[in-house]
Write a protein that holds these residues in place. Sequence first.
Motif, PDB file in Angstrom:
ATOM      1  N   UNK A 693       0.842  -1.208   0.000  1.00  0.00           N
ATOM      2  CA  UNK A 693       0.000   0.000   0.000  1.00  0.00           C
ATOM      3  C   UNK A 693       0.874   1.253   0.000  1.00  0.00           C
ATOM      4  N   UNK A 694       1.646   1.447   1.076  1.00  0.00           N
ATOM      5  CA  UNK A 694       2.493   2.639   1.211  1.00  0.00           C
ATOM      6  C   UNK A 694       3.519   2.329   2.296  1.00  0.00           C
ATOM      7  N   UNK A 695       4.759   2.149   1.890  1.00  0.00           N
ATOM      8  CA  UNK A 695       5.781   1.738   2.842  1.00  0.00           C
ATOM      9  C   UNK A 695       5.966   2.770   3.953  1.00  0.00           C
ATOM     10  N   UNK A 696       5.943   4.061   3.587  1.00  0.00           N
ATOM     11  CA  UNK A 696       6.144   5.098   4.607  1.00  0.00           C
ATOM     12  C   UNK A 696       4.999   5.090   5.616  1.00  0.00           C
ATOM     13  N   UNK A 697       3.790   5.021   5.127  1.00  0.00           N
ATOM     14  CA  UNK A 697       2.654   5.035   6.054  1.00  0.00           C
ATOM     15  C   UNK A 697       2.556   3.730   6.844  1.00  0.00           C
ATOM     16  N   UNK A 698       2.985   2.616   6.261  1.00  0.00           N
ATOM     17  CA  UNK A 698       3.023   1.373   7.012  1.00  0.00           C
ATOM     18  C   UNK A 698       4.042   1.483   8.155  1.00  0.00           C
ATOM     19  N   UNK A 699       5.148   2.179   7.894  1.00  0.00           N
ATOM     20  CA  UNK A 699       6.186   2.310   8.922  1.00  0.00           C
ATOM     21  C   UNK A 699       5.692   3.135  10.110  1.00  0.00           C
ATOM     22  N   UNK A 700       4.844   4.125   9.874  1.00  0.00           N
ATOM     23  CA  UNK A 700       4.378   4.990  10.967  1.00  0.00           C
ATOM     24  C   UNK A 700       3.023   4.552  11.496  1.00  0.00           C
ATOM     25  N   UNK A 701       2.508   3.432  10.981  1.00  0.00           N
ATOM     26  CA  UNK A 701       1.207   2.939  11.445  1.00  0.00           C
ATOM     27  C   UNK A 701       1.319   2.476  12.898  1.00  0.00           C
ATOM     28  N   UNK A 702       0.466   2.965  13.794  1.00  0.00           N
ATOM     29  CA  UNK A 702       0.528   2.514  15.191  1.00  0.00           C
ATOM     30  C   UNK A 702       0.337   1.003  15.291  1.00  0.00           C
ATOM     31  N   UNK A 703       1.085   0.386  16.174  1.00  0.00           N
ATOM     32  CA  UNK A 703       1.011  -1.069  16.353  1.00  0.00           C
ATOM     33  C   UNK A 703      -0.118  -1.391  17.326  1.00  0.00           C
ATOM     34  N   UNK A 706      -6.205  -4.231  14.997  1.00  0.00           N
ATOM     35  CA  UNK A 706      -7.350  -3.676  14.282  1.00  0.00           C
ATOM     36  C   UNK A 706      -7.064  -2.387  13.556  1.00  0.00           C
ATOM     37  N   UNK A 707      -5.836  -1.882  13.651  1.00  0.00           N
ATOM     38  CA  UNK A 707      -5.466  -0.633  12.980  1.00  0.00           C
ATOM     39  C   UNK A 707      -4.663  -0.972  11.735  1.00  0.00           C
ATOM     40  N   UNK A 708      -5.058  -0.415  10.612  1.00  0.00           N
ATOM     41  CA  UNK A 708      -4.376  -0.740   9.371  1.00  0.00           C
ATOM     42  C   UNK A 708      -4.536   0.341   8.330  1.00  0.00           C
ATOM     43  N   UNK A 709      -4.234  -0.029   7.076  1.00  0.00           N
ATOM     44  CA  UNK A 709      -4.352   0.870   5.935  1.00  0.00           C
ATOM     45  C   UNK A 709      -5.337   0.294   4.942  1.00  0.00           C
ATOM     46  N   UNK A 710      -6.175   1.170   4.403  1.00  0.00           N
ATOM     47  CA  UNK A 710      -7.084   0.759   3.334  1.00  0.00           C
ATOM     48  C   UNK A 710      -6.273   0.592   2.056  1.00  0.00           C
ATOM     49  N   UNK A 711      -6.405  -0.546   1.418  1.00  0.00           N
ATOM     50  CA  UNK A 711      -5.622  -0.823   0.219  1.00  0.00           C
ATOM     51  C   UNK A 711      -5.958   0.165  -0.894  1.00  0.00           C
ATOM     52  N   UNK A 712      -7.233   0.531  -1.015  1.00  0.00           N
ATOM     53  CA  UNK A 712      -7.661   1.359  -2.139  1.00  0.00           C
ATOM     54  C   UNK A 712      -7.135   2.795  -2.068  1.00  0.00           C
ATOM     55  N   UNK A 713      -7.134   3.419  -0.874  1.00  0.00           N
ATOM     56  CA  UNK A 713      -6.781   4.839  -0.781  1.00  0.00           C
ATOM     57  C   UNK A 713      -5.645   5.114   0.196  1.00  0.00           C
TER      58      UNK A 713
END
Length: 722
Positions: A693-703, A706-713
């Motif tokens: 999806x987005x490596x930068x946003x995956x890196x800063x995603x809180x651990x 149930x928290x994640x990134x929407x694949x589409x946007x």
Amino acid sequence: MTGEVHRVTPADREVLAWFERGAEPGATLLVENWTLCAAGDPGLAESLRWITATARDVRVVITAGAPNEVPEHLRPFVRTDFLALHGLSAFTKAGAWQGDWTRTPVGHRGDPVAVDLTHHEGQYRTGSHLHATTRETLRSLVLGLMTTHSPKLFQAMLVDAHDTDAFAGLDKAPHVHSHFRSVAVNPDAVTTMLLAESERRLELVGNTWTIFDHRGLDQVLPQLLVCVTGVRDILAAHPDFATTLAAVAEDVGKSGVQLLLDSPHDLAPNPVPECAVPENLDEMARALPRLMLEAEPVPDFLALHGLPDGFDRHRTWRRRPPRRQFRVPVGTDEHGQPVELDLKTASLQDGMGPHGEVVGPDRTDLLRSLLLGQMLWHPPDDLQLVLVDLHGTGVFAGLDKAPHVHGHYRGLTPATADRLVQALQGEHERRTRVLVAAEHRTTWDYRAARDNGAPLDPLPELLICLDGAPELLREHPEFLEVLQVFGQLGRSYGEHLLLSGTTPVAELKSFPGHRFEFHGGWTRRISRSVEQVVLPRGLDAVTRSLPHAMQKVEPLHDPLLPPPLHEWPRLSLDELGTISPEHGAVPIGLRDNPFEHRVEVFYATFGQGGHGAIVGKPGSGRTTAMRTLTESITRTFGSTEGFRLQDGPLYGRPDERHVVVTASTWAEVPQFIRDDLAWGVELKLADPSWSAVDERRQAILPDRPGTGLCVQVARQVRIATS
């Protein structure tokens, strides 16, 4: 005056009560400045008529600028007064130095008599060269200018042909640029000084503007009045001195050097009218310059703003004239005069913005004074603030309670920085759409139409305050692009940057129109103008009280950003509502939409076909997400018929139309699902580089499970629990 003296001031309405209580024999009733006192007490004239008709042992003294200001039956009691002539009952630098360079009173002929200091030559205003025919009118004019103008706006060069007392007392004022005596003997020192000063001024202003059209915000030169007594004697002994005066007089429009001679001359054709000067002129010439040199106490915040009774929305939040909008005092200068900040642009009513900087080690009090002042005079419908405290120092603590504040971000994490950049981009886009739809070029045009009755929603000016701005751009370079957009287009879209830190922001150095700098004390720099700034007292108390007082009369508005989804309390499927089966989608959580400043329901969308995937490391909430999806499908479609919901590895290709799997990595998701992916959620991965999806946003995603990134946007999602 001997004996008891009862002073009547503009706030005093107890004249009759004092008299009826029994004034002592020989007492004096002193009415200080008739015009001001009568304005405060409409019945004052009748009270004094009765007292003067019945009291034999009470002396009445009325001070006024001119006899005709007082009713005819009271004129025998009038003593013409210098301060009253200038509308003052007492002198303080903060209260008296409010004049502009147009005209000033000098005396009276029954009514007040004033002299014009400027005139128009075509479309431009320029200075008038003057002559006075009496010593008294010359002294009254010069002292009047000193009394009503700060030394930063007016200075005087005193030139005496001989060694006389023509300028006695006046030469002690802080306005005196220089004082030359016995010039009829040798004018060389005056000539050298005059020509050099005129040349310096012309070089400083250049060819871009005239001193009269740019007084105020970027004032770099005080008006200089060259006052010459005994000019005939000087010219008789040294005819070439006329050439010096002519050279100086010629460039008055740019240099601001004006002549005041003590006899008529072609170089000074404008007369100071002959009149009677105030009776206490010489007394004031001795007393006022001494007062001008004395330090005055620094005002507290509310006194600086002229609000001794505190905040009153009906007074401070009413519409002000365009020139005064977004122009408020921040502190005072070395002469006790307000130093203002005007967020408007230079092309809109002589503003100082739209952008500025605060550079210094401890910026808290200056930022408080600046922001509290703007909020004090502008309602939330006109002014909106976003406060960013990069290091979490608490520089904006307390201010965030005001209804103007639509976001306070303290200790900026990478995730918050990412959301805030999107929110600012979205705000710029929103403002663009609003102005285009309303067919207005700027927020100023928009608000003017709204004020005139157009059915438009509020569109306040947006002030974005970034503390720690240089470090912000180093740690979060994604801010640079949006800040450059605001810097370039903010004047039209009502977007203002206030950048603060220990050093200037090199990447945005072309945008700030004003800067507050700390060099042992605060200064305000606008173009070539540098002024000292002394901050008002009581900022701690006002920061605690004023935002709360505002909040009581104006509710808090929606924030620029809702809280991040991972900080929300437990989210259940019941809170998401339902959707018709015809949509081919089921709600499973919430999705962040910082660009539009909101969150929205996150749907697993299948439509006419397609598959789904839930990818995340162990413990990221994959199984819970699958349970939520299963429950939502059942609620929406009545059963899971037609779905294959596989929590774990999937082998082969099932016959069901819709297939959803969970996996630790995208490599574990079957190829046929990845080729026909209708929706997906990427929870926290073991390695951000595995993100699809987005490596930068995956890196800063809180651990957080149930928290994640929407694949589409590529926006953050929070999966509900079933």
